[in-house]
Design a protein around this motif. Structure first.
Motif, mmCIF file in Angstrom:
data_model
loop_
_atom_site.group_PDB
_atom_site.id
_atom_site.type_symbol
_atom_site.label_atom_id
_atom_site.label_comp_id
_atom_site.label_asym_id
_atom_site.label_seq_id
_atom_site.Cartn_x
_atom_site.Cartn_y
_atom_site.Cartn_z
ATOM 1 N N GLN A 21 0.844 -1.201 0.000
ATOM 2 C CA GLN A 21 0.000 0.000 0.000
ATOM 3 C C GLN A 21 0.875 1.245 0.000
ATOM 4 O O GLN A 21 1.727 1.420 0.870
ATOM 5 C CB GLN A 21 -0.907 0.000 1.229
ATOM 6 C CG GLN A 21 -1.975 1.070 1.173
ATOM 7 C CD GLN A 21 -2.929 0.976 2.346
ATOM 8 O OE1 GLN A 21 -2.535 0.671 3.463
ATOM 9 N NE2 GLN A 21 -4.202 1.244 2.099
ATOM 10 N N ARG A 22 0.658 2.108 -0.989
ATOM 11 C CA ARG A 22 1.457 3.323 -1.140
ATOM 12 C C ARG A 22 1.249 4.274 0.029
ATOM 13 O O ARG A 22 0.142 4.433 0.527
ATOM 14 C CB ARG A 22 1.066 4.079 -2.427
ATOM 15 C CG ARG A 22 1.279 3.370 -3.729
ATOM 16 C CD ARG A 22 2.674 3.393 -4.242
ATOM 17 N NE ARG A 22 3.296 4.703 -4.279
ATOM 18 C CZ ARG A 22 3.989 5.166 -5.305
ATOM 19 N NH1 ARG A 22 4.118 4.457 -6.401
ATOM 20 N NH2 ARG A 22 4.576 6.344 -5.240
ATOM 21 N N ASP A 23 2.324 4.934 0.414
ATOM 22 C CA ASP A 23 2.252 5.968 1.430
ATOM 23 C C ASP A 23 2.339 7.354 0.792
ATOM 24 O O ASP A 23 1.912 8.337 1.362
ATOM 25 C CB ASP A 23 3.398 5.769 2.428
ATOM 26 C CG ASP A 23 3.170 6.524 3.723
ATOM 27 O OD1 ASP A 23 2.003 6.632 4.146
ATOM 28 O OD2 ASP A 23 4.151 7.025 4.317
ATOM 29 N N GLY A 30 -2.521 5.196 -0.139
ATOM 30 C CA GLY A 30 -3.642 4.318 0.187
ATOM 31 C C GLY A 30 -3.964 3.313 -0.893
ATOM 32 O O GLY A 30 -4.674 2.346 -0.644
ATOM 33 N N LEU A 31 -3.444 3.521 -2.118
ATOM 34 C CA LEU A 31 -3.673 2.571 -3.200
ATOM 35 C C LEU A 31 -2.643 1.448 -3.129
ATOM 36 O O LEU A 31 -1.575 1.604 -2.537
ATOM 37 C CB LEU A 31 -3.592 3.271 -4.563
ATOM 38 C CG LEU A 31 -4.606 4.393 -4.797
ATOM 39 C CD1 LEU A 31 -4.415 5.008 -6.174
ATOM 40 C CD2 LEU A 31 -6.031 3.889 -4.632
ATOM 41 N N GLY A 89 15.720 -13.024 3.681
ATOM 42 C CA GLY A 89 15.248 -11.806 4.318
ATOM 43 C C GLY A 89 13.898 -11.986 4.981
ATOM 44 O O GLY A 89 13.290 -13.048 4.927
ATOM 45 N N THR A 90 13.432 -10.915 5.636
ATOM 46 C CA THR A 90 12.146 -10.917 6.328
ATOM 47 C C THR A 90 11.333 -9.733 5.835
ATOM 48 O O THR A 90 11.805 -8.593 5.875
ATOM 49 C CB THR A 90 12.356 -10.798 7.855
ATOM 50 O OG1 THR A 90 13.195 -11.870 8.275
ATOM 51 C CG2 THR A 90 11.042 -10.875 8.596
ATOM 52 N N LEU A 91 10.118 -10.005 5.373
ATOM 53 C CA LEU A 91 9.252 -8.958 4.841
ATOM 54 C C LEU A 91 8.940 -7.894 5.876
ATOM 55 O O LEU A 91 8.564 -8.214 7.006
ATOM 56 C CB LEU A 91 7.925 -9.563 4.382
ATOM 57 C CG LEU A 91 7.850 -10.076 2.959
ATOM 58 C CD1 LEU A 91 6.514 -10.755 2.739
ATOM 59 C CD2 LEU A 91 8.074 -8.981 1.943
ATOM 60 N N ALA A 92 9.085 -6.629 5.479
ATOM 61 C CA ALA A 92 8.721 -5.496 6.328
ATOM 62 C C ALA A 92 8.338 -4.323 5.427
ATOM 63 O O ALA A 92 8.972 -4.103 4.399
ATOM 64 C CB ALA A 92 9.892 -5.109 7.210
ATOM 65 N N PRO A 93 7.296 -3.549 5.797
ATOM 66 C CA PRO A 93 6.872 -2.416 4.973
ATOM 67 C C PRO A 93 7.767 -1.190 5.212
ATOM 68 O O PRO A 93 7.333 -0.188 5.770
ATOM 69 C CB PRO A 93 5.428 -2.188 5.419
ATOM 70 C CG PRO A 93 5.406 -2.628 6.843
ATOM 71 C CD PRO A 93 6.400 -3.767 6.939
ATOM 72 N N ASN A 94 9.015 -1.249 4.775
ATOM 73 C CA ASN A 94 9.961 -0.155 5.012
ATOM 74 C C ASN A 94 9.578 1.129 4.292
ATOM 75 O O ASN A 94 9.929 2.214 4.738
ATOM 76 C CB ASN A 94 11.374 -0.578 4.582
ATOM 77 C CG ASN A 94 11.871 -1.780 5.362
ATOM 78 O OD1 ASN A 94 11.506 -1.970 6.511
ATOM 79 N ND2 ASN A 94 12.679 -2.592 4.722
ATOM 80 N N ASP A 95 8.890 1.004 3.157
ATOM 81 C CA ASP A 95 8.593 2.174 2.331
ATOM 82 C C ASP A 95 7.099 2.270 1.996
ATOM 83 O O ASP A 95 6.716 3.024 1.123
ATOM 84 C CB ASP A 95 9.426 2.077 1.034
ATOM 85 C CG ASP A 95 9.565 3.424 0.338
ATOM 86 O OD1 ASP A 95 9.797 4.422 1.038
ATOM 87 O OD2 ASP A 95 9.422 3.468 -0.901
ATOM 88 N N HIS A 96 6.279 1.478 2.679
ATOM 89 C CA HIS A 96 4.845 1.434 2.393
ATOM 90 C C HIS A 96 4.056 1.509 3.691
ATOM 91 O O HIS A 96 4.577 1.211 4.758
ATOM 92 C CB HIS A 96 4.486 0.126 1.664
ATOM 93 C CG HIS A 96 5.022 0.069 0.272
ATOM 94 N ND1 HIS A 96 6.275 -0.403 -0.025
ATOM 95 C CD2 HIS A 96 4.473 0.450 -0.909
ATOM 96 C CE1 HIS A 96 6.475 -0.324 -1.336
ATOM 97 N NE2 HIS A 96 5.400 0.182 -1.896
ATOM 98 N N ARG A 97 2.771 1.861 3.573
ATOM 99 C CA ARG A 97 1.878 1.864 4.738
ATOM 100 C C ARG A 97 1.654 0.453 5.264
ATOM 101 O O ARG A 97 1.554 0.237 6.459
ATOM 102 C CB ARG A 97 0.505 2.424 4.356
ATOM 103 C CG ARG A 97 0.444 3.898 4.350
ATOM 104 C CD ARG A 97 -1.001 4.354 4.159
ATOM 105 N NE ARG A 97 -0.986 5.771 3.881
ATOM 106 C CZ ARG A 97 -2.052 6.455 3.508
ATOM 107 N NH1 ARG A 97 -3.217 5.856 3.382
ATOM 108 N NH2 ARG A 97 -1.959 7.749 3.275
ATOM 109 N N ALA A 98 1.505 -0.476 4.322
ATOM 110 C CA ALA A 98 1.166 -1.846 4.710
ATOM 111 C C ALA A 98 1.531 -2.804 3.595
ATOM 112 O O ALA A 98 1.675 -2.405 2.438
ATOM 113 C CB ALA A 98 -0.338 -1.946 4.994
#
Length: 129
Positions: A21-23, A30-31, A89-98
């Motif tokens: 989800q875009r920040d 939100g998209l 690696g381990t998934l994390a929303p480093n650059d996204h809302r979700a």
């Protein structure tokens, strides 16, 4: 040939697809999209996508085949999607809302970034296999 290429990764695990989800920017916040980013000068699409997914999601990937057609974002910018497989690696929303894993049944109802909606048919086929 576009002067700027943007690459996106379709990370498929079993029968699910990872969407982000875009920040930003505000008009896209939100998209949902396939995560990725811009190809740097002298970089291959594959190298750029692996680098971007490491930065944005914290994962190592193997980049596979192109998915669907190239999408013109502007007269000088094109978007390409590739299938990717997580190798570490381990998934994390480093650059996204979700981040969210979706199934084929959720593809049509997702509030996609307009450019990425272009690939829904190809994503449906990829998830069906």
């Amino acid at each position: 040939m576009p002067s700027q290429t943007v690459v996106a990764g379709a990370l498929i695990a079993g029968n699910t697809l990872l969407v982000a989800q875009r920040d930003r920017p505000p008009e896209l916040a939100g998209l949902w999209e396939l995560p990725g980013g811009k190809v740097a000068a002298g970089e291959t699409d594959e190298a750029a996508l692996a680098r971007e997914l490491k930065e944005e999601l914290g994962v190592d990937v193997t980049v596979g085949a192109r998915l669907g057609a190239e999408v013109a974002l502007t007269p000088t910018m094109a978007l390409r999607a590739y299938r990717v497989t997580q190798t570490g690696g381990t998934l994390a929303p480093n650059d996204h809302r979700a981040l969210r894993w979706i199934t084929v049944d959720e593809l049509d109802d997702l509030d996609w970034v307009p450019a990425d909606r272009t690939w829904v048919a190809e994503l449906r086929a990829a998830l069906a296999n």
